[in-house]
Design a protein around this motif. Structure first.
Motif, PDB file in Angstrom:
ATOM      1  N   THR A 284      28.554   5.749 -15.049  1.00  9.05           N
ATOM      2  CA  THR A 284      28.362   6.096 -16.458  1.00  9.05           C
ATOM      3  C   THR A 284      29.143   7.351 -16.785  1.00  9.05           C
TER       4      THR A 284
ATOM      5  N   GLU B 299      29.276  10.364 -20.027  1.00  5.14           N
ATOM      6  CA  GLU B 299      28.855  10.892 -21.326  1.00  5.14           C
ATOM      7  C   GLU B 299      29.460  12.267 -21.482  1.00  5.14           C
ATOM      8  N   ASN B 300      30.346  12.378 -22.446  1.00  3.75           N
ATOM      9  CA  ASN B 300      31.120  13.601 -22.638  1.00  3.75           C
ATOM     10  C   ASN B 300      31.875  13.933 -21.343  1.00  3.75           C
TER      11      ASN B 300
END
Length: 218
Positions: free
Chosen positions: A135, A137-138
């Motif tokens: 994953t 995120e940012n």
């Protein structure tokens, strides 16, 4: 014995490069995690859903502590007995008997993902690491690996280790962030979930420079 706890703690930046996508390197990342946790302040949020058990476990080199959801705190300085204590075991009531054994067990549970795996069924062959999920995120990425076996059982449940990285990190090492597996408690097998954190002690001579925003002119 006196323990001087850190006057200044900071969250460690967890380093890794793209090598984190190679499941064959997961054992090295787990080894790096053990070494990092041994040298610093390990934090583990332990959850055993089937037993309705949740607690926080902290470990320094010279003391370990357990905090319950009810606000109880227990600490054990190295080589000493557990104490019901709010000051990391420097003072407090000594814990003995079944309660001390229970605290030992809870501390051991928090360390399960860092321990060498126990090979109960040799017919399954050796360990095989598989990349299960990635994953982003940012600027934060996570890599989840499953530690399976060469001949896994069709109904087998195998532990999963999630490691974390920041985009700015450059030394190619991953740190364990989350664990999901099963725990044997007597004849029972129950799910076990642990989230890890790491804090490092800055030297007393470290100077932190504060930068204040400039005031806007009127």
């Amino acid at each position: 014995m006196k323990f001087h706890l850190p006057a200044l703690l900071c969250l460690v930046s967890v380093p890794v490069l793209m090598r984190g996508q190679d499941p064959n390197l997961a054992p090295d990342d787990l080894k790096n995690s053990r070494e990092a946790f041994d040298k610093n302040h390990l934090i583990a949020q332990v959850n055993v859903p089937g037993k309705q058990l949740h607690y926080r476990y902290d470990r320094y080199a010279e003391v370990r502590r357990i905090q319950t959801d009810e606000g109880m705190e227990f600490a054990q300085p190295k080589g000493k007995a557990w104490r019901k204590s709010k000051d990391w075991g420097k003072t407090g009531t000594v814990i003995k008997g079944d309660k001390a054994a229970q605290l030992d067990n809870q501390a051991a549970i928090a360390e399960v993902p860092l321990a060498e795996p126990e090979d109960r069924d040799k017919t399954q062959g050796g360990p095989v690491w598989k990349l299960i999920d990635k994953t982003q995120e940012n600027d934060i990425e996570t890599f989840t690996y499953e530690r399976s076996r060469e001949k896994p059982r069709p109904d087998g449940v195998y532990p999963r280790f999630t490691f974390i990285k920041y985009k700015s990190d450059t030394d190619g090492k991953l740190l364990l962030y989350r664990f999901a597996g099963q725990l044997r408690m007597g004849d029972d097998v129950t799910p076990l979930q642990i989230q890890f954190g790491l804090m490092i002690l800055l030297p007393a001579t470290t100077v932190i420079e504060e930068v204040h925003p400039k005031k806007k002119s009127k």
